[in-house]
Design an enzyme around this catalytic site. Structure first.
Site, PDB file in Angstrom:
ATOM      1  CG  ASP A 160      -1.928  -1.209   1.135  1.00 47.49           C
ATOM      2  OD1 ASP A 160      -1.976  -1.919   0.369  1.00 47.49           O
ATOM      3  OD2 ASP A 160      -2.642  -1.313   2.085  1.00 47.49           O
ATOM      4  CE  LYS A 220      -3.457  -4.578   1.372  1.00 47.21           C
ATOM      5  NZ  LYS A 220      -4.166  -3.750   2.235  1.00 47.21           N
ATOM      6  CE  LYS A 227      -7.968  -0.774   7.290  1.00 46.92           C
ATOM      7  NZ  LYS A 227      -8.159   0.562   6.356  1.00 46.92           N
ATOM      8  CB  VAL A 277       2.645   2.628   4.791  1.00 52.29           C
ATOM      9  CG1 VAL A 277       4.006   3.144   4.767  1.00 52.29           C
ATOM     10  CG2 VAL A 277       1.798   2.773   3.423  1.00 52.29           C
ATOM     11  CB  THR A 278       0.586   1.891   8.755  1.00 47.47           C
ATOM     12  OG1 THR A 278      -0.857   1.202   9.099  1.00 47.47           O
ATOM     13  CG2 THR A 278      -0.129   3.230   8.143  1.00 47.47           C
ATOM     14  CB  CYS A 317      -2.230  -2.724   5.428  1.00 45.79           C
ATOM     15  SG  CYS A 317      -3.826  -2.110   5.438  1.00 45.79           S
ATOM     16  CD  GLN A 370       4.242 -14.920  22.567  1.00 43.93           C
ATOM     17  OE1 GLN A 370       3.788 -15.984  22.864  1.00 43.93           O
ATOM     18  NE2 GLN A 370       3.380 -13.945  22.428  1.00 43.93           N
TER      19      GLN A 370
HETATM   20  N1  TIU Z   1      -2.581   0.274   4.356  1.00 42.77           N
HETATM   21  C1  TIU Z   1      -3.006   0.543   5.578  1.00 42.77           C
HETATM   22  O1  TIU Z   1      -2.406   0.418   6.707  1.00 42.77           O
HETATM   23  N2  TIU Z   1      -4.350   1.056   5.721  1.00 42.77           N
HETATM   24  C2  TIU Z   1      -4.689   1.996   6.764  1.00 42.77           C
HETATM   25  O2  TIU Z   1      -5.698   2.175   6.984  1.00 42.77           O
HETATM   26  N3  TIU Z   1      -3.726   2.179   7.688  1.00 42.77           N
HETATM   27  C3  TIU Z   1      -3.857   3.132   8.617  1.00 42.77           C
HETATM   28  O3  TIU Z   1      -2.840   3.177   9.586  1.00 42.77           O
HETATM   29  N4  TIU Z   1      -4.796   3.792   8.808  1.00 42.77           N
END
Ligand code: TIU
Length: 222
Positions: A25, A130, A133, A158-159, A163, A203
């Site tokens: 993403d 997609k 997430k 990210v993030t 995701c 772990q």
């Molecule tokens: N790609 C992804 O992480 N989607 C999000 O919505 N991330 C947020 O941190 N909001």
């Protein structure tokens, strides 16, 4: 086998011939002002710090013949794949599907949903759209990884705690060993990134491993 000896929590062994890089993403909607990330109330400039390292990681993997798979979180223009629970959550200034400065927020085909130019896919690289997430949910990622005989996955994007972590957890349950590149992933919340790196490798690598881009580079160039 190739070994990233400095990976945490212990050395990460992989065969480059059966390893793919998944870049999650890296879209304008998350990284540039006026998109989904900002409308959720986040400071999107934080994410820009990892762009050079992510570009370097992608170039490294391309140079070593590892397939590079890109994902985009986005929805169909008719929003038929957008659950009301996702659309209605919280109090964003703009909701998914609303018109913003980069087109409709998080909608496929709009400028905001495109991957930033610094890490743009090249011809032949697979791009997975997609609605969730995690990148396995409601996509053909699982089938694609089987088709290319991937056994090990390297993650960036990210993030970190949303995701990227969701997808790593999905991959873990499907039997993949996964390595997250610490300086090629970022969060709007530095404390969440730090916690995610810790919980992934805790772990005895309960979800997977972490290493820096330079550590992977050293292993591949050995
Ligand atoms: N790609 C992804 O992480 N989607 C999000 O919505 N991330 C947020 O941190 N909001």
């Amino acid at each position: 086998m190739t070994r990233v000896a400095a990976a945490l929590p212990f050395g990460f062994d992989f065969d480059p011939a059966t390893t793919a890089l998944i870049v999650i993403d890296m879209q304008r909607d998350f990284i540039e002002p006026g998109g989904f990330g900002e409308t959720l109330g986040n400071d999107v400039s934080l994410l820009q710090a990892i762009v050079p390292t992510t570009a370097r990681l992608i170039a490294l993997c391309r140079a070593h013949g590892l397939p590079v798979i890109h994902t985009r979180e986005c929805h169909k223009p008719d929003l038929s794949d957008l659950p009301p629970a996702k659309r209605d959550r919280g109090k964003p200034e703009l909701r998914i599907g609303d018109p913003g400065p980069m087109g409709r927020i998080l909608v496929a085909g709009e400028d905001g949903a495109s991957i930033i130019k610094e890490v743009y896919p090249i011809a032949g690289e697979v791009v997975i759209d997609k609605p969730g997430k995690g990148a396995f949910y409601a996509t053909n990622l699982a089938e694609h990884l089987k088709a290319i005989d991937a056994k090990t996955l390297i993650f960036a994007g990210v993030t970190t705690e949303v995701c990227v972590q969701s997808t790593m957890r999905e991959a873990n349950d499907r039997g993949y060993d996964s390595l997250l590149i610490e300086d090629a992933t970022e969060s709007y919340f530095p404390a969440f990134k730090a916690a995610t790196l810790e919980m992934i490798r805790a772990q005895g690598a309960i979800v997977g491993w972490t290493a820096t881009c330079a550590q992977l580079e050293a292993a591949l160039n050995e």
